[in-house]
Scaffold this motif. Structure first.
Motif: not given
Length: 587
Positions: A268, A345, A349, A352
């Motif tokens: 992350a 994915e 990110k 977003e």
């Protein structure tokens, strides 16, 4: 026993004679050795001659309680509701943005997030379908009839030998500026290809070479044991900044490797060292044979008719892929789809994050006053031209207020700010009176120091006449008594009033004539008997970028000192008076 005593006595006599002989030799040498000394008055000046350097400083006029408004470059100013000279109160609206573009960009970023989420759902669905594929090795075998008599087959042509298995990929242990690429010329169409293992380190000189040459490189990362492609970094030198090439980084930085599935996942908090991609490189097909090696009638013989039952497949599912792919190919398809999902994915990110930043920028589009005061500067709305143009000095230094769209000067008038070196802070405590004169129009007024900032404004002093160049400087604020003729942004001269001095007896002299020992300073000077002695002194400021030093005690203008370095410089050596002052670089 007597022989031992006689031997020891002889040894003592010889040792004592040698010691006293050596001391006699040293004394005779000191009597014939001379060290030049020069009067302090020929190299030093009284410290009060240097005081002017610390009493006159440069400063700048600022508003004591002001609000500076800088417009968002991503928005258009639609309305300006005030003009220069207006009185405003805290909370009054100063300007309004046109929010149309902001709302459109926000809607686009929301759609991008939704589209990426949908792609991830579809890719995960396809992954489950691929996992359920039945390999071709498990296909049911048809019940063939007895083999009929087939005609003789024509002679087969001589096929080339089976190709050798591909050589293992050579993986670089580190990627530096001297690492040759596996292929490529560094362009967008043909980037440098460098094959790396999971433990490979990318050196900063490689990044500097890519950035300075504005080249493009792809770092292909493989598992060392299975030679399985994991992911790749795409580094575009034209998009790199200077900060991107200051540190080495491991290719697995921000990645977690799963040994069971031989795949990686993105953490992350992973830092992007370029564009991350999970798309495997294209492999060249080398298994094809030239068509001209086959005879024209090869495979064209007539076959007898035969009947057998075909394997039964699900005819109701046109997308049925059972028994189509080998088990190995299905495993490869699973890994490819997993990499595609990871890439999506990662894209999600980023989308977003862009959406989050866009939402932060969205507001009601109004900028309000944070203080009560007077509008000293105000810009124009988009599409409007300035009706009044202020006269400016074309030779004036740029001001930080030049980029401000609006300036509100609050209660408290204007003040002058100036920097003072740390060693001189005791001369400007709160309440100290200073004289202020404008370089622009000659306006003059007195000011009173109101505060000294606790954090340094800089950690060095550029002016070698002012202080120790390694000495920090601090920002001082002073309230101007009569500010009518001073303009915010003007540069001024700041002079201390009636600066007290305690420099009586202090001198400024070349620093290379003073030595330091365990934190203390000393000189080598001539005593009344004409011999060198060590004299400890008190040191103050270090000036002129370390070339000069202030001595506040332990030294007199009438003293004669020597250059305190050299093999003959020691206490007790005789001196020779000269008038030549030595400086660094002199032979």
């Amino acid at each position: 026993m007597k022989k031992l005593i006689i031997f020891l006595l002889c040894l003592a006599v010889l040792g004592g004679g040698g010691f006293f002989g050596y001391k006699k030799y040293q004394k005779n040498k000191e009597e014939t050795t001379f060290v030049d000394v020069v009067p302090v008055s020929m190299m030093a000046q009284p410290a009060e001659y240097f005081n002017y350097q610390n009493e006159d400083m440069g400063g700048r006029i600022t508003a004591a309680n002001a609000q500076k408004i800088y417009v968002d470059t991503g928005k258009l100013v639609q309305n300006v509701l005030v003009k220069k000279g207006d009185m405003v109160k805290k909370g009054d609206t100063i300007l309004e943005y046109d929010m149309t573009v902001v709302e459109l960009e926000l809607a686009q970023k929301e759609n991008k997030v939704k589209l990426t989420e949908q792609k991830i759902k579809m890719a995960k669905k396809e992954l489950e379908e691929i996992k359920n594929y039945k390999p071709s090795e498990d296909a049911p075998q048809p019940d063939y009839p007895d083999e009929p008599d087939y005609p003789d087959f024509p002679d087969y042509p001589d096929f080339p030998d089976d190709p050798e298995p591909p050589a293992p990929i050579v993986l670089a242990e580190e990627v530096s500026g001297s690492t040759p690429p596996a292929s490529g010329s560094g362009t967008a169409e043909d980037p440098f290809i460098v094959n790396c293992g999971r433990k490979t380190i990318v050196r900063k000189n490689f990044l500097s070479a890519i950035g300075s040459g504005r080249r493009i490189a792809e770092l292909h990362v493989y598992d060392e044991e299975t030679q399985t492609f994991l992911f790749k970094w795409i580094i575009d030198g034209s998009k790199m900044t200077q900060m991107d090439a200051v540190l080495d980084f491991p290719v697995m930085d921000g990645m977690t490797f799963d040994e069971k599935t031989c795949s990686v996942s993105v953490n992350a908090d992973a830092k992007m060292h370029g564009q991350l991609s999970f798309t495997p490189p294209v492999q060249e097909n080398t298994d094809e044979f030239p068509d001209d090696e086959l005879p024209d009638d090869f495979g064209m013989m007539e076959m007898p008719e035969e009947s057998f039952e075909e394997p039964v497949f699900n005819e109701n599912d046109p997308q049925n892929n059972d028994y189509v792919y080998t088990r190995k190919r299905i495993q490869e398809m699973v890994r490819e789809k997993q990499n595609e999902i990871k890439q999506l994915e990662l894209d999600l990110k980023n989308a977003e994050l862009e959406l989050k930043n866009a939402r932060k920028q969205k507001s009601d589009g109004k900028v309000v006053a944070a203080v009560d005061g007077v509008i000293k500067k105000i810009g124009q709305a988009a599409g409007e031209s300035d009706e009044e143009t202020e006269e400016t000095d074309p030779f004036a230094a740029p001001s930080e207020d030049d980029n401000a769209f609006a300036i509100i000067e609050g209660a408290g008038g204007v003040e002058v700010v100036f920097d003072v070196a740390e060693l001189n802070l005791p001369k400007v405590p709160v309440g100290t009176a200073v004289d202020v004169m404008s370089y622009m129009n000659g306006a003059f007024s007195t000011a009173t120091v109101t505060s000294v900032e606790s954090e340094p404004s800089s950690y060095s002093v550029n002016d070698p006449w002012s202080n120790n160049p390694q000495n920090s400087s601090y920002r001082v604020h002073a309230s101007i008594d009569d500010a009518e003729d001073f303009v915010v942004g003007n540069y001024v001269s700041v002079t201390l009033q009636n600066t007290p001095t305690d420099d009586s007896g202090a001198v400024i002299m070349p620093a290379h004539y003073v030595r330091q020992e365990n934190g203390d300073y000393y000189i080598m000077k001539q005593n009344d008997e004409g011999r060198l002695v060590k004299q400890y002194v008190r040191a103050g400021r270090v000036l002129w970028s370390g070339e000069m030093i202030e001595i506040t005690g332990g030294l007199d203008m009438n003293d004669k000192i020597c250059f305190p370095y050299g093999q003959n410089v020691r206490e007790g050596v005789r001196t020779n008076e000269t008038t030549e002052v030595l400086y660094p670089g002199m032979g």
